[in-house]
Design a protein around this motif. Structure first.
Motif, mmCIF file in Angstrom:
data_model
loop_
_atom_site.group_PDB
_atom_site.id
_atom_site.type_symbol
_atom_site.label_atom_id
_atom_site.label_comp_id
_atom_site.label_asym_id
_atom_site.label_seq_id
_atom_site.Cartn_x
_atom_site.Cartn_y
_atom_site.Cartn_z
ATOM 1 N N TRP A 197 0.819 -1.217 0.000
ATOM 2 C CA TRP A 197 0.000 0.000 0.000
ATOM 3 C C TRP A 197 0.855 1.270 0.000
ATOM 4 N N LYS A 213 -8.337 -0.829 11.064
ATOM 5 C CA LYS A 213 -9.568 -1.228 10.374
ATOM 6 C C LYS A 213 -9.269 -1.717 8.960
ATOM 7 N N ARG A 214 -8.408 -0.976 8.272
ATOM 8 C CA ARG A 214 -8.097 -1.345 6.885
ATOM 9 C C ARG A 214 -7.398 -2.702 6.829
ATOM 10 N N ASP A 266 -9.888 -5.463 7.702
ATOM 11 C CA ASP A 266 -10.809 -5.698 6.576
ATOM 12 C C ASP A 266 -10.097 -6.420 5.431
ATOM 13 N N GLU A 267 -8.866 -6.028 5.161
ATOM 14 C CA GLU A 267 -8.123 -6.626 4.054
ATOM 15 C C GLU A 267 -7.834 -8.108 4.338
#
Lengths: 360, 360
Positions: free
Chosen positions: A275, A335-336, A339-340
């Motif tokens: 990312w 959170k990211r 979720d990923e």
């Protein structure tokens, strides 16, 4: 090894199988499925008699080495059922490799990684009805190896059992995906360099109990461990690795020999790099963390592990003072990542990194 | 507790009992007697169902906490048969106390020390024919406690077994009472302050295996451990405590939290003081030891432990160099201590210190 197609199947009659617990009653590590994988090892024979048999008690000599000298290792991974009905494993080869690294460190025999992974897949297929469907639930897979030789001298055993048991699980922490309160211990030490902290071996967990119990009694969820030498460098949290997000870098303690090389830790490092984030493995002191919490430079803190995936840390308690992080709420990076990773695990996100092994 | 007179006896018919091995074939920790003591614990009930039953396998759930998280402790003591035919235990209350200290550190339930010691005596009486008569042989007694609850969360278990098994033993080291060659490791660490090194817990022994194996492969009998923090201070040797005799003082590392508080260690300290020797518990560096070995100021070095009693150290290998101590032969202090302790154990020397418990 060539044993793969020789796994003996001794399955329970359908009528003798247990009812599967409801998804809301799973807990963690309480319910076990109908069958387990077992194989035996003797020094002269190597691994033999791989079998999938009804879940049932081991018959162990009271002098078995694992009961006295703790020669025992384990792994933990999960099978997830996606909305498409498919059952997926997340980076299971990493667990096989780590099992063998732990085995080496503890003077135990290695296993054929491909063979064991296939045995696990076969077992999960047999227990397919036990893989829960709700998001947040999964089938926890516990491969473990124990020394079974009846001998009281202190030396590596000559007989072992490798087994795999399964349990459908819900969230590991009752907090779920909510921030936990962490107690930083400067009294207890988990592992020292030159010790066995990087092996997933039984004794490391027993050694963590008193610190955890004292922290829980004070209202904290887990303990943050500092290094054995200076009691300054952050090591890991409870049974998880830990990350600190600063404005310009996301730091996790470098693998120093005393830290467990977590697979979720590695996944977070790789995802962050993908990312474009500045993921850094380096020594980090508790002072730097506390300063960051006070100044606000520390924007997030979270633990990583198979059981909880990502566990946001809402506050750190150190030397009598609570340091709140990100106002005690779950931050966007936590959170990211959650979720990923869970998205990959449940087949909702495309597996661009080749991390997923589909069982069925 | 009041359970003492409630120990259930389920003994094997005489015809089903095993032949006792010849004294010259005993080895260490290989042959087990016909019976064992067992009792169970549940959080709600406390300890219950104490029994002496035929030696036989435990039936353990594959998810038993001891197999995964190493929540297990043990003790070791010996019963000796004197020329007078009497069977004696050496300072057994110290083992009971240490068992409870280990239990506390590992978040396990305590036991009634008086009750357990009486159970041990009763078991030894049942197995009286297994206590060998030759000097140098004895009946090794292994009390141990393991966590048996089937649960994969990391927390103290709610169910335990306490058992006592017995094995007739000869000399622990094949060297017998001859000097051993020791490898000083600056690579591996046994335990750190703040850890569980002072508890007699399973994981400490598993953690020692690789260092021992590497030392054995190089021709050494055991490893000398240095401290986790500075890798300078001497801790213990293999699974024994260690003493260094200088001209003006006899030094053993002070109990720092990472060293096992040996009962033989304590006995040596007390005997030495009684004899008017300058017995000193203090930190001691490997440099001081090596300098002493080079100059001759270090006149003797020996390990202490239940298995070997006194194990003279003939040489220390450190950073590639062998340092011979006392020309590689057993020194007079080692000999005197060995003779005194074994003399007490076999009832040949008057028990002036009240250390002996007679079983029969």
């Amino acid at each position: 090894m060539g044993l793969m197609d020789e796994i003996e199947l001794r399955l329970l009659p359908e009528d003798d199988r247990k009812p599967v617990p409801k998804p809301e009653n799973l807990g963690f590590g309480i319910h076990f499925t109908d069958h387990m994988f077992v194989m035996d090892y003797e020094e002269e024979k190597g691994w033999y008699d791989p079998r999938i048999v009804p879940y049932g008690n081991f018959s162990l000599d009271p002098a078995a080495v694992c009961l006295h000298y703790g020669q025992a290792i384990f792994e933990g991974l999960k099978a997830h059922r996606g909305e498409d009905g498919k059952i997926r494993l997340f980076r299971p080869y990493e667990n096989m490799k780590r099992l063998n690294r732990s085995a080496h460190r503890m003077c135990m025999p290695s296993v054929d990684e491909e063979f064991l992974l296939n045995a696990i897949k076969q077992l999960v297929k047999v227990e397919e009805r036990w893989v829960p469907a709700n998001k947040g639930t999964s089938l926890y897979i516990r491969p473990f190896m124990i020394a079974t030789e009846a001998y009281l001298g202190v030396r590596p055993a000559k007989k072992y059992i490798l087994s795999v048991i399964l349990c459908p699980v819900g969230a590991y922490y009752s907090e779920g995906f909510n921030p936990v309160k962490i107690f930083v211990t400067d009294k207890y030490v988990r592992a020292a360099k030159g010790g066995v902290g990087e092996a997933k071996t039984a004794g490391n967990y027993a050694a963590s109990l008193m610190a955890s119990e004292e922290a829980k009694a004070k209202g904290f969820t887990q303990v943050l461990w500092l290094d054995a030498k200076e009691r300054r460098y952050v090591e890991e949290v409870g049974t998880m690795n830990i990350f600190f997000a600063f404005e310009d870098e996301i730091v996790t303690p470098a693998l120093s020999g005393s830290i467990l090389p977590g697979i979720t830790r590695d996944s977070v490092l790789r995802l962050g790099k993908k990312w474009g984030l500045n993921m850094v493995e380096r020594p980090i002191t508790i002072d730097e963390v506390i300063e960051g919490a006070q100044s606000g430079a520390l924007t997030e803190c979270f633990g990583t592990g198979t059981a909880a995936v990502i566990s946001p840390v809402g506050s750190l308690h150190y030397k009598g003072i609570d340091y709140v992080i990100n106002n005690g709420v779950t931050g966007p990076l936590s959170k990211r990542l959650f979720d990923e990773i869970t998205g990959l695990q449940y087949g909702e996100i495309e597996d661009a990194l080749g991390w997923i092994e589909t069982v069925i």
